[in-house]
Design a protein around this motif. Structure first.
Motif: not given
Length: 250
Positions: A140-141, A157-162, A172-176
């Motif tokens: 996500f940007l 981060l509460e939603a599970g982002a790394e 920039e947000i990264t996640c599984d």
């Protein structure tokens, strides 16, 4: 995963996208059809289909088109059966390139992809030659304007982002990929606008290009993106802002 934001940044700098809305809708329809073929027509039970529908909606694809694609995938309307193929190769300066394709004719697509690589100074490689350099991630940007970094960090981060990091004029947000929907929903609920929200491949390292190399690689990417059977193209290069300005001045 140093440098994994570069491809996202390049896409925004260059504006790599389907030139015609009809072409974009065609690619989105294929993604929905294949997702429904492989996992059924219920997006609540089929994560891939849910993601494909979400992409289509965000691209303003009409509801009727989406529903028709789901029915085709479930066999309710007949139609073509598409196969998923990942093409791998090298562009100029050894840049690694991945092409996700959905095709009803492997020979045709392979020939078109191979020709693009050859014309633009690259070569189509064997399966596995570059895919090991990439990892699938939700990306996500979020534009930085009027965004509090700490608040965004907490929501993501509460939603599970790394990870959440400042990148250029945004975050920039990264996640599984498994928690992509959770992060997407959390950002939407918190009213954070996103310039990009997708599940993509990110590179573990990048190749920095000069003007000549940048022009060659971007022409290759453009040519591949224009192929009807290609859904997306990912590569591991970076072009500094000053070099990009010169590349675009051509």
């Amino acid at each position: 995963m140093a440098g994994h934001s570069h491809w996202a940044g390049i896409k925004h700098k260059k504006g790599i996208a389907d030139k015609k809305r009809g072409a974009l809708f065609g690619k989105l329809s294929r993604a929905i059809i294949v997702a429904a073929q492989n996992g059924g027509g219920d997006p609540a039970m089929n994560l891939t289909l849910r993601y494909a529908i979400d992409r289509a909606r965000k691209s303003s694809m009409p509801k009727d088109n989406i529903e028709r694609a789901i029915k085709k995938g479930c066999g309710d309307m007949g139609g073509v059966v598409y196969t998923e193929i990942l093409y791998e190769g090298y562009g100029a300066e050894g840049v690694a390139v991945l092409c996700d394709a959905l095709t009803d004719n492997r020979n045709r697509t392979a020939g078109e992809v191979r020709k693009c690589f050859e014309v633009h100074g690259g070569n189509l490689g064997a399966t596995g030659c570059v895919s090991w350099m990439f990892e699938r991630k939700g990306l996500f940007l979020v534009p930085a304007e009027n965004v509090d970094e700490e608040a965004l960090f907490e929501v993501a981060l509460e939603a599970g982002a790394e990870d959440v990091k400042a990148v250029g004029p945004g975050f920039e947000i990264t996640c599984d990929p498994e928690v992509y929907d959770d992060v997407d929903a959390a950002l939407e609920a918190a009213k954070y606008a996103t310039e990009m929200a997708e599940i993509t491949r990110v590179a573990s390292n990048t190749v920095t290009l000069d003007v000549a190399g940048g022009r060659k690689v971007l022409k290759l990417i453009d040519a591949l993106e224009e192929l009807e059977d290609i859904q997306s193209v990912t590569a591991n290069f970076d072009i500094p802002d000053d070099v990009m300005a010169e590349v675009e001045s051509e």
